[in-house]
Write an enzyme that holds these catalytic residues in place. Structure first.
Site, PDB file in Angstrom:
ATOM      1  N   GLN A  77     -37.453  -1.243  -0.650  1.00  0.00           N
ATOM      2  CA  GLN A  77     -38.207  -1.339   0.535  1.00  0.00           C
ATOM      3  C   GLN A  77     -37.646  -0.706   1.607  1.00  0.00           C
ATOM      4  O   GLN A  77     -36.553  -0.286   1.728  1.00  0.00           O
ATOM      5  CB  GLN A  77     -38.322  -2.838   0.749  1.00  0.00           C
ATOM      6  CG  GLN A  77     -39.194  -3.568  -0.245  1.00  0.00           C
ATOM      7  CD  GLN A  77     -39.239  -4.999  -0.062  1.00  0.00           C
ATOM      8  OE1 GLN A  77     -38.697  -5.944  -0.914  1.00  0.00           O
ATOM      9  NE2 GLN A  77     -39.727  -5.351   0.974  1.00  0.00           N
ATOM     10  N   HIS A  78     -38.426  -0.663   2.876  1.00  0.00           N
ATOM     11  CA  HIS A  78     -37.870  -0.293   4.111  1.00  0.00           C
ATOM     12  C   HIS A  78     -37.710   1.212   4.728  1.00  0.00           C
ATOM     13  O   HIS A  78     -37.396   1.444   5.725  1.00  0.00           O
ATOM     14  CB  HIS A  78     -36.634  -1.258   4.653  1.00  0.00           C
ATOM     15  CG  HIS A  78     -36.866  -2.728   4.379  1.00  0.00           C
ATOM     16  ND1 HIS A  78     -37.849  -3.472   5.145  1.00  0.00           N
ATOM     17  CD2 HIS A  78     -36.289  -3.441   3.653  1.00  0.00           C
ATOM     18  CE1 HIS A  78     -37.670  -4.758   4.753  1.00  0.00           C
ATOM     19  NE2 HIS A  78     -36.949  -4.864   3.780  1.00  0.00           N
ATOM     20  N   ASP A 230     -39.872  -3.826  -4.052  1.00  0.00           N
ATOM     21  CA  ASP A 230     -39.322  -4.155  -5.375  1.00  0.00           C
ATOM     22  C   ASP A 230     -39.007  -5.700  -5.523  1.00  0.00           C
ATOM     23  O   ASP A 230     -39.288  -6.278  -6.582  1.00  0.00           O
ATOM     24  CB  ASP A 230     -37.748  -3.540  -5.276  1.00  0.00           C
ATOM     25  CG  ASP A 230     -37.103  -3.828  -4.222  1.00  0.00           C
ATOM     26  OD1 ASP A 230     -37.541  -4.120  -3.015  1.00  0.00           O
ATOM     27  OD2 ASP A 230     -35.892  -3.193  -3.973  1.00  0.00           O
TER      28      ASP A 230
END
Length: 481
Positions: A77-78, A230
């Site tokens: 992520q991110h 995830d």
């Protein structure tokens, strides 16, 4: 029976599983590390996304995807992949663990008016890992690149786009979008004003797909589902529903639960993410988890299994020893400058067995405090899934149900995020209102043994709480005080 595949692209490797759509049974699996480009000067926290494709190809070798009808994608992520107006990558991808975004996150926090303003806007206080902090860093330190960036994709968005052959339409899902800092799980909408606050101008952003909505089909006709981050994929792979929580014991701890609505927490302790099933994943984090056990084991000259054996030869409460496990400060509770503390030292308590038990109980009491933060915000927790190697230690399986006060499920090691991506693919392929019912094989459920275990757990937590509140009275007003 049909076959679907799930891809999970983490920070360092790609895992792929091919699953039976009816049962979720893993029929084939593969994994491969992300190759390190030798001709690129990449800083820590940066990556060339092309290596994810190379890794995917290596993981799929040997006919792993043969007969597959649909694919789901999970990824870290991110991250931030900036493209210009022509769809050309502007610079290397900036990943969640990039170390340079701390100052940018702090400036963003002040720019909007503090934690309460951010939680009201997006359900979370964006930290350095968030995509929006990377946009702010880019605007400050690479202004020419910042001006070129016309759109931003997350790692899973980029992989889906590649698999689909670079269509004009870009897509994401609500789970991964909720980790950007500019999509709100509260309203289900982007906040272009926050993008402009960070970057200086608005962006073209991917369409946010529903949980079972396909992203499209490959040129060969293979269905690609929406994909997700995830943590969201792992929740789907584990089969979590409302009332279920996950405690992931890495070096730090990640605690999240499935909930029916976004949680708005003005203190900023809770980050309100969306999940991949139409619900929400409110999350808290601790800075100290398995590293507490590793550090104690090293001090005692043992490995983790040896620490577990020692602790099982102690008794609940460790003869009065209490370890406050704030070895690196702590995030939940908010004690950033704290250090670990060992109290209750008496001659009869000063044995390796009792110290080992105090380390286990201290780590799990701190985790239980984090679960109580969620409970205090109205999140029901009836069952906890315990992930990570530390969660499989016999002493942790024995003690956790007492301290958490609910049954604890210990799944076997596995590619849970990849399996969740495959389950999403099966859902999109079926077009049903709910995801397919997949069982979780070989999971062990450990329940508190009646009122006696619950009473023991309550007493251990009270002993821990008394020590914590005496040494850190600033934490005494929390939900577990």
């Amino acid at each position: 029976m049909a076959i679907v595949a799930g891809i999970d692209s983490s920070t360092s490797r790609t895992r792929i599983v091919a699953c039976d759509t009816d049962t979720g049974a893993v029929l084939r699996s593969g994994k491969a590390p992300h190759p390190v480009p030798e001709d690129q000067d990449l800083r820590p926290g940066e990556a060339d996304p092309q290596v994810w494709l190379h890794s995917l190809g290596d993981a799929a070798a040997g006919g792993l995807l043969e007969g597959v009808r649909a694919i789901g994608v999970s990824a870290q992520q991110h991250g931030m992949i900036g493209l210009d107006a022509g769809g050309v990558q502007v610079r290397p991808a900036i990943l969640w663990n990039d170390p340079r975004s701390s100052g940018a996150a702090a400036k963003l926090l002040d720019a909007l008016g503090g934690p309460a303003a951010w939680t009201a806007a997006i359900g979370a206080v964006p930290g350095p890992t968030y995509t929006i902090a990377k946009l702010r860093w880019l605007a400050e330190f690479e202004p020419a690149n910042a001006r070129r960036v016309a759109e931003v994709l997350l790692p899973h968005d980029w992989l889906v786009w590649q698999l689909l052959g670079h269509p004009k339409r870009r897509t994401t899902d609500r789970g991964d979008a909720s980790g950007t800092g500019y999509w709100s799980p509260i309203t289900g909408e982007y906040r272009q004003d926050l993008v402009e606050l960070a970057l200086g101008h608005e962006l073209r952003l991917p369409d946010v797909l529903g949980p079972a909505e396909p992203a499209g089909h490959t040129p060969e006709g293979l269905l690609i589902s929406a994909g997700t981050g995830d943590n969201m994929a792992a929740a789907l792979g584990l089969g979590l529903g409302p009332g279920d929580a996950v405690v992931s014991l890495g070096s730090a701890g990640t605690i999240f639960a499935v909930h029916g609505e976004a949680v708005v927490d003005a203190t900023g302790l809770v980050s309100s993410f969306a999940d991949a099933s139409g619900h929400h994943l409110p999350m808290v984090a601790t800075l100290n988890a398995a590293q507490v056990l590793r550090s104690t084991a090293a001090m005692l000259g043992r490995d983790l299994d040896g620490l577990s054996d020692l602790a099982l030869h102690s008794s609940p409460g460790a003869y009065g020893l209490v370890l406050l496990p704030y070895l690196d400060g702590e995030r939940t509770p908010a004690l950033p400058h704290a250090a670990g503390t060992l109290t209750g030292l008496r001659a009869e308590a000063m044995t390796p067995q009792h110290l080992a038990r105090a380390a286990v109980e201290g780590m799990l009491c701190n985790t239980a405090d984090a679960l109580d933060v969620l409970r205090a915000r109205g999140v029901g927790i009836k069952r906890v899934f315990l992930l990570g190697a530390a969660g499989r230690l016999p002493v942790v399986r024995h003690v956790a149900p007492m301290l958490f006060g609910v049954p604890v499920v210990v799944p076997p090691p596995g590619a849970h995020a990849a399996r969740g991506a495959a389950r999403q693919a099966a859902w999109a392929l079926a077009g049903t209102a709910e995801p397919p019912e997949w069982t979780l094989p070989d999971a062990e459920t450990v329940e508190p043994e009646g009122e006696q275990d619950l009473a023991i757990g309550s007493a251990v937590r009270q002993q821990y709480r008394a020590a914590r509140n005496q040494i850190h009275p600033e934490a005494a007003s929390g939900p577990s005080a």
